[in-house]
Design a protein around this motif. Sequence first.
Motif, mmCIF file in Angstrom:
data_model
loop_
_atom_site.group_PDB
_atom_site.id
_atom_site.type_symbol
_atom_site.label_atom_id
_atom_site.label_comp_id
_atom_site.label_asym_id
_atom_site.label_seq_id
_atom_site.Cartn_x
_atom_site.Cartn_y
_atom_site.Cartn_z
ATOM 1 N N THR A 47 0.835 -1.206 0.000
ATOM 2 C CA THR A 47 0.000 0.000 0.000
ATOM 3 C C THR A 47 0.865 1.250 0.000
ATOM 4 O OG1 THR A 47 -1.797 -1.142 1.160
ATOM 5 C CG2 THR A 47 -1.777 1.264 1.269
ATOM 6 N N GLN A 48 1.922 1.258 0.810
ATOM 7 C CA GLN A 48 2.816 2.410 0.846
ATOM 8 C C GLN A 48 3.482 2.627 -0.510
ATOM 9 O OE1 GLN A 48 5.583 1.811 4.045
ATOM 10 N NE2 GLN A 48 4.020 1.866 5.641
ATOM 11 N N PHE A 49 3.878 1.549 -1.169
ATOM 12 C CA PHE A 49 4.525 1.668 -2.478
ATOM 13 C C PHE A 49 3.552 2.208 -3.516
ATOM 14 C CE2 PHE A 49 5.467 -0.222 -6.655
ATOM 15 C CZ PHE A 49 6.720 0.319 -6.875
ATOM 16 N N ILE A 50 2.331 1.687 -3.515
ATOM 17 C CA ILE A 50 1.324 2.155 -4.482
ATOM 18 C C ILE A 50 1.029 3.635 -4.273
ATOM 19 C CG2 ILE A 50 -1.107 1.951 -5.173
ATOM 20 C CD1 ILE A 50 -0.886 -1.051 -4.595
ATOM 21 N N TYR A 51 0.878 4.033 -3.006
ATOM 22 C CA TYR A 51 0.563 5.429 -2.707
ATOM 23 C C TYR A 51 1.720 6.358 -3.093
ATOM 24 C CZ TYR A 51 -0.549 9.623 -0.062
ATOM 25 O OH TYR A 51 -0.787 10.921 0.293
ATOM 26 N N SER A 52 2.945 5.967 -2.760
ATOM 27 C CA SER A 52 4.119 6.791 -3.087
ATOM 28 C C SER A 52 4.312 6.894 -4.596
ATOM 29 C CB SER A 52 5.371 6.208 -2.438
ATOM 30 O OG SER A 52 5.254 6.187 -1.045
ATOM 31 N N THR A 53 4.110 5.771 -5.299
ATOM 32 C CA THR A 53 4.250 5.773 -6.752
ATOM 33 C C THR A 53 3.204 6.660 -7.400
ATOM 34 O OG1 THR A 53 5.129 3.511 -6.677
ATOM 35 C CG2 THR A 53 4.350 4.323 -8.808
ATOM 36 N N PHE A 54 1.984 6.559 -6.907
ATOM 37 C CA PHE A 54 0.892 7.392 -7.434
ATOM 38 C C PHE A 54 1.216 8.871 -7.266
ATOM 39 C CE2 PHE A 54 -2.899 9.907 -6.477
ATOM 40 C CZ PHE A 54 -3.649 9.722 -7.631
ATOM 41 N N ASN A 55 1.671 9.252 -6.074
ATOM 42 C CA ASN A 55 2.005 10.650 -5.816
ATOM 43 C C ASN A 55 3.135 11.135 -6.710
ATOM 44 O OD1 ASN A 55 0.121 11.278 -3.880
ATOM 45 N ND2 ASN A 55 1.396 10.643 -2.178
ATOM 46 N N SER A 56 4.173 10.316 -6.840
ATOM 47 C CA SER A 56 5.335 10.719 -7.630
ATOM 48 C C SER A 56 4.974 10.918 -9.097
ATOM 49 C CB SER A 56 6.445 9.677 -7.502
ATOM 50 O OG SER A 56 6.856 9.543 -6.156
ATOM 51 N N ILE A 57 4.215 9.964 -9.659
ATOM 52 C CA ILE A 57 3.830 10.067 -11.070
ATOM 53 C C ILE A 57 2.956 11.288 -11.297
ATOM 54 C CG2 ILE A 57 2.502 8.970 -12.913
ATOM 55 C CD1 ILE A 57 3.440 6.269 -11.815
ATOM 56 N N PHE A 58 1.973 11.492 -10.410
ATOM 57 C CA PHE A 58 1.066 12.624 -10.584
ATOM 58 C C PHE A 58 1.802 13.958 -10.450
ATOM 59 C CE2 PHE A 58 -1.494 15.864 -8.388
ATOM 60 C CZ PHE A 58 -2.381 16.166 -9.419
ATOM 61 N N MET A 59 2.552 14.124 -9.353
ATOM 62 C CA MET A 59 3.206 15.400 -9.088
ATOM 63 C C MET A 59 4.265 15.733 -10.138
ATOM 64 S SD MET A 59 1.892 16.925 -6.558
ATOM 65 C CE MET A 59 0.684 16.501 -5.321
ATOM 66 N N ILE A 60 5.149 14.785 -10.396
ATOM 67 C CA ILE A 60 6.236 15.048 -11.338
ATOM 68 C C ILE A 60 5.692 15.205 -12.751
ATOM 69 C CG2 ILE A 60 8.352 14.120 -12.342
ATOM 70 C CD1 ILE A 60 8.896 12.775 -9.639
ATOM 71 N N GLY A 61 4.724 14.355 -13.116
ATOM 72 C CA GLY A 61 4.145 14.421 -14.467
ATOM 73 C C GLY A 61 3.454 15.746 -14.736
ATOM 74 N N THR A 62 2.573 16.166 -13.829
ATOM 75 C CA THR A 62 1.849 17.432 -14.030
ATOM 76 C C THR A 62 2.794 18.626 -13.971
ATOM 77 O OG1 THR A 62 1.281 17.382 -11.664
ATOM 78 C CG2 THR A 62 -0.387 16.599 -13.221
ATOM 79 N N PHE A 63 3.748 18.576 -13.040
ATOM 80 C CA PHE A 63 4.680 19.692 -12.899
ATOM 81 C C PHE A 63 5.542 19.854 -14.146
ATOM 82 C CE2 PHE A 63 8.565 21.691 -10.962
ATOM 83 C CZ PHE A 63 7.962 22.890 -10.609
ATOM 84 N N LEU A 64 6.047 18.743 -14.700
ATOM 85 C CA LEU A 64 6.860 18.815 -15.914
ATOM 86 C C LEU A 64 6.034 19.293 -17.097
ATOM 87 C CD1 LEU A 64 9.099 15.609 -15.683
ATOM 88 C CD2 LEU A 64 9.781 17.992 -15.347
ATOM 89 N N PHE A 65 4.780 18.860 -17.177
ATOM 90 C CA PHE A 65 3.896 19.313 -18.261
ATOM 91 C C PHE A 65 3.717 20.825 -18.208
ATOM 92 C CE2 PHE A 65 -0.255 20.478 -19.933
ATOM 93 C CZ PHE A 65 -0.287 19.828 -21.154
#
Length: 323
Positions: A203-221
């Motif tokens: 659960t911790q891995f899924i949550y951390s991965t979700f946050n990283s993809i969302f934050m980094i992806g939107t920020f880079l866009f």
Amino acid sequence: MSSRLMNSSSRETTSSVSHFILMGFASSPEMQLLYFGLFSVAYTLTLMGNSAIVCAMRWDWRLHTPMYIFLGNFSLLEICYVTTTIPNMLANFLSTSKSISFVSCFSQFYFFFSLGCDEGFFLCIMAFDRYLAICRPLHYPRIMTKQLYTGLVIFGRSCGFILFLTPVFLISQLPYCGPNVINHFLCDPAPLMMLSCSEDTTTQFIYSTFNSIFMIGTFLFILCSYALVILAVLRMPSEAGKHKAFSTCASHLAVVILFFGSVMVTYVSPGSRHPVKMQKFITLFYSVITPLCNPLIYSLRNKEMKAALRKMFGTEQGVHEYK
């Protein structure tokens, strides 16, 4: 070891935690009253500022363009965003128990982070809109049709609520058997997972991965969009056009930096343990201070918005007479 596993399995079937205690900002009763006053003022000003932008966009036909429609929806999200946490925070300042039920805690978790996710998507949409308007001005009316911007608004409003169903469900299914004290002023996922009886690394891995993809992806866009915008603005022959474009983009970028800067520090790298007071301050920054500042940032640097607000409050005539 085997007895520990048996205890863990029995706790999973019968969780004894029916409510949580939100410690908030531990201090004397006098300081709690002071905090109550300060956050009440901040909440009222946030509602007034964002409501003014929503009403101006709704009532002034000059603002019936995609950029201001996106801005109005973003301000509406801000109103909902602060309402998920601040009223409960204000109640806790005056309460001695500071308790929140299990269901209410996870409901706050779901709505707060879903709305925050929606705000991130709207910042991407607004960056995309500015890219089309400045870098593709001749094609902008043909591309940014009513169907497209209506679809983008629906996407921005709903996507966060869909995406956050999985993290909230997984964290709510963890076994909670005590203690139930959250050293925070809202139901944040990190302290919630720490209160679980068993450490669920999946659960911790899924949550951390979700946050990283969302934050980094939107920020880079957003950064790439505004990098292209800035390059296009620098090639403009008109100084007036440059000034107007830079003024609009500067307000957008200020909001992006305020929002993403504080959020990424907290959630992209949860492995780096920040002190509890620092975590509270950072969360306070993006959950209270940023929504309070956004109306000022957008209205003070935008002539059309200032004119619409003057018209709405009945001061436009007086300003023209003075001029």
